[in-house]
Write a protein that holds these residues in place. Structure first.
Motif, PDB file in Angstrom:
ATOM      1  N   GLY A 110     -13.566   4.315   6.571  1.00  0.00           N
ATOM      2  CA  GLY A 110     -12.120   4.116   6.561  1.00  0.00           C
ATOM      3  C   GLY A 110     -11.824   2.913   5.829  1.00  0.00           C
ATOM      4  O   GLY A 110     -10.665   2.762   5.133  1.00  0.00           O
ATOM      5  N   LEU A 111     -12.525   1.802   6.050  1.00  0.00           N
ATOM      6  CA  LEU A 111     -12.168   0.464   5.222  1.00  0.00           C
ATOM      7  C   LEU A 111     -12.339   0.925   3.705  1.00  0.00           C
ATOM      8  O   LEU A 111     -11.480   0.424   3.005  1.00  0.00           O
ATOM      9  CB  LEU A 111     -13.245  -0.669   5.593  1.00  0.00           C
ATOM     10  N   ALA A 112     -13.357   1.557   3.340  1.00  0.00           N
ATOM     11  CA  ALA A 112     -13.517   2.054   1.784  1.00  0.00           C
ATOM     12  C   ALA A 112     -12.144   2.775   1.458  1.00  0.00           C
ATOM     13  O   ALA A 112     -11.665   2.581   0.526  1.00  0.00           O
ATOM     14  CB  ALA A 112     -14.719   2.828   1.698  1.00  0.00           C
ATOM     15  N   ALA A 113     -11.980   3.543   2.339  1.00  0.00           N
ATOM     16  CA  ALA A 113     -10.363   4.573   1.915  1.00  0.00           C
ATOM     17  C   ALA A 113      -9.170   3.443   1.866  1.00  0.00           C
ATOM     18  O   ALA A 113      -8.554   3.761   1.102  1.00  0.00           O
ATOM     19  CB  ALA A 113     -10.244   5.511   3.103  1.00  0.00           C
ATOM     20  N   LEU A 114      -9.274   2.541   2.810  1.00  0.00           N
ATOM     21  CA  LEU A 114      -8.044   1.663   2.686  1.00  0.00           C
ATOM     22  C   LEU A 114      -7.859   0.721   1.415  1.00  0.00           C
ATOM     23  O   LEU A 114      -6.890   0.340   0.836  1.00  0.00           O
ATOM     24  CB  LEU A 114      -8.207   0.875   4.052  1.00  0.00           C
ATOM     25  N   GLN A 115      -9.298   0.498   1.094  1.00  0.00           N
ATOM     26  CA  GLN A 115      -9.469  -0.404  -0.059  1.00  0.00           C
ATOM     27  C   GLN A 115      -8.981   0.400  -1.389  1.00  0.00           C
ATOM     28  O   GLN A 115      -8.537  -0.137  -2.440  1.00  0.00           O
ATOM     29  CB  GLN A 115     -10.714  -1.254  -0.075  1.00  0.00           C
ATOM     30  N   ASP A 116      -9.409   1.706  -1.558  1.00  0.00           N
ATOM     31  CA  ASP A 116      -9.049   2.389  -2.559  1.00  0.00           C
ATOM     32  C   ASP A 116      -7.766   3.179  -2.456  1.00  0.00           C
ATOM     33  O   ASP A 116      -7.241   3.917  -3.432  1.00  0.00           O
ATOM     34  CB  ASP A 116     -10.275   3.416  -3.079  1.00  0.00           C
ATOM     35  N   GLU A 117      -7.028   2.892  -1.351  1.00  0.00           N
ATOM     36  CA  GLU A 117      -5.532   3.485  -1.150  1.00  0.00           C
ATOM     37  C   GLU A 117      -5.650   4.797  -1.000  1.00  0.00           C
ATOM     38  O   GLU A 117      -4.507   5.299  -1.047  1.00  0.00           O
ATOM     39  CB  GLU A 117      -4.835   2.725  -2.429  1.00  0.00           C
ATOM     40  N   SER A 118      -6.630   5.450  -0.418  1.00  0.00           N
ATOM     41  CA  SER A 118      -6.493   6.849  -0.082  1.00  0.00           C
ATOM     42  C   SER A 118      -5.934   6.913   1.314  1.00  0.00           C
ATOM     43  O   SER A 118      -5.697   8.130   1.985  1.00  0.00           O
ATOM     44  CB  SER A 118      -7.969   7.442  -0.180  1.00  0.00           C
ATOM     45  N   VAL A 119      -6.088   5.923   1.938  1.00  0.00           N
ATOM     46  CA  VAL A 119      -5.350   5.899   3.338  1.00  0.00           C
ATOM     47  C   VAL A 119      -4.385   4.454   3.479  1.00  0.00           C
ATOM     48  O   VAL A 119      -4.785   3.738   2.647  1.00  0.00           O
ATOM     49  CB  VAL A 119      -6.271   5.799   4.801  1.00  0.00           C
ATOM     50  N   GLU A 120      -3.518   4.612   4.249  1.00  0.00           N
ATOM     51  CA  GLU A 120      -2.807   3.296   4.081  1.00  0.00           C
ATOM     52  C   GLU A 120      -2.706   2.546   5.472  1.00  0.00           C
ATOM     53  O   GLU A 120      -1.954   1.280   5.440  1.00  0.00           O
ATOM     54  CB  GLU A 120      -1.178   3.967   4.028  1.00  0.00           C
ATOM     55  N   ALA A 121      -3.496   2.995   6.484  1.00  0.00           N
ATOM     56  CA  ALA A 121      -3.668   2.213   7.589  1.00  0.00           C
ATOM     57  C   ALA A 121      -4.920   2.791   8.248  1.00  0.00           C
ATOM     58  O   ALA A 121      -5.451   4.065   7.972  1.00  0.00           O
ATOM     59  CB  ALA A 121      -2.688   2.493   8.564  1.00  0.00           C
ATOM     60  N   LEU A 122      -5.613   2.068   9.109  1.00  0.00           N
ATOM     61  CA  LEU A 122      -7.271   2.470   9.658  1.00  0.00           C
ATOM     62  C   LEU A 122      -6.993   1.868  11.292  1.00  0.00           C
ATOM     63  O   LEU A 122      -6.489   0.681  11.297  1.00  0.00           O
ATOM     64  CB  LEU A 122      -8.130   1.666   8.922  1.00  0.00           C
TER      65      LEU A 122
END
Length: 339
Positions: A200-212
């Motif tokens: 989730g943190l990786a996705a947050l950093q690459d902007e594929s999610v907007e919140a974790l």
């Protein structure tokens, strides 16, 4: 309401620890672990933990080391798992001797079946979990209502976060849909992905999610590291508490992620959930009793180095198990220690 550290500069960790232990243990005698020989202790004990970088695994690793060091078991090991729901399954299937789990997850699992198949009990409340709703600092999202129309990570299957997060979304009067499903015909839909802490943190950093969403101790080491690289913030979840408690009970508290817990991030209120150390009802009384003695008498060994928000282990906090019954041997041990 659980003890929290106020929104101010935090004192050195050792000062906090000593103060917490002194307050919790004043007026009682620290227990000496009852004598145990190799013949009357389990040869091997396993403690179901959590994900790397999270508080569960850090705490259970310390607990396993302490169980072995003080002779409660001949050998003790912490297990890497997905979190609370996984841990409960490990416990009930006999793959773990002890497990940590969120109180809401434990209560749901203990009440499963008709009639309820209550096969687990608490050894104690070991600390408070803080639900983090993590966003990028530059996201422009100001509150949970701002998640409408966005994609969020809600915990991997098997984690307690994956149970708590849908309840939070519901309490915010938002709806959710799985990624790739037909979109829900409402402006209040949130697209959810089952990602754990590190993914989730990786996705947050690459902007594929907007919140974790993540439930853990303060600070959580992996979040602190990601914040250093990217710049993160948290949403205030405390306005959701009335709706949460009205529907799901008293598992949820208002707790503070204090200023300074994560460098440069202001204090923010959020939702707290008790974290329990659990065992099966059929675990032998002697092992349970000696584990309680260890939790109280060797609390200083069990606080992860990264944590500031942990509740200190004392009889007063350990017995506050959010309605889940204590193992009879644990209850007797606390009575012996504190009356």
């Amino acid at each position: 309401m659980p003890d929290v550290i106020g929104a101010r500069a935090l004192p050195p960790r050792r000062t906090v620890l000593q103060a917490g232990l002194a307050a919790g243990l004043s007026g009682i005698l620290l227990p000496v672990l009852s004598a145990c020989t190799p013949a009357d202790r389990p040869g091997a004990v396993t403690v179901a933990g959590g994900e790397p970088g999270g508080f569960y695994l850090e705490f259970t690793t310390l607990l396993a080391e302490s169980l072995q060091r003080h002779g409660v078991a001949g050998q003790a090991t912490a297990l890497t798992t997905g979190g609370s729901l996984d841990n409960l399954e490990y416990l009930l299937t006999g793959k773990a001797t002890f497990a940590v789990a969120l109180a809401d997850s434990a209560s749901q699992r203990a009440g499963a079946g008709d009639p309820p198949a209550v096969e687990i009990s608490a050894v104690g409340k070991v600390y408070e979990n803080y639900v983090h709703c993590v966003i990028r600092k530059n996201s422009g999202i100001r509150d949970i209502a701002g998640l409408a129309g966005r994609t969020v990570a809600v915990g991997e299957p098997g984690s307690g976060t994956s149970l708590t997060t849908p309840r939070l979304i519901e309490a915010a009067e938002l709806s959710s849909t799985a990624s790739g499903a037909d979109p829900v015909a409402t402006e209040k839909a949130v697209t959810v992905l089952n990602l754990g802490l590190n993914e989730g943190l990786a996705a947050l950093q690459d902007e594929s999610v907007e919140a974790l969403f993540w439930s853990g101790g303060v600070p959580t080491a992996a979040i602190a590291a990601a914040h250093h690289d990217v710049g993160l913030g948290f949403l205030d979840l405390s306005p959701l508490l009335p709706a949460l408690r009205a529907k799901y009970g008293v598992f949820y508290d208002r707790v503070l992620i204090p200023e300074g817990a994560y460098e440069g991030i202001p204090a923010v209120w959020t939702v707290g959930v008790a974290n329990l150390l659990l065992c099966r009802n059929d675990l032998d009384d002697r092992t349970v009793k000696r584990t309680v003695e260890l939790l109280v008498g060797h609390a200083e060994e069990l606080i992860p180095r990264s944590s500031l928000g942990v509740q200190f282990l004392s009889p007063e906090s350990l017995i506050n198990t959010a309605g889940l019954p204590l193992h009879p041997a644990a209850a007797a041990a606390y009575r012996d220690l504190h009356g």
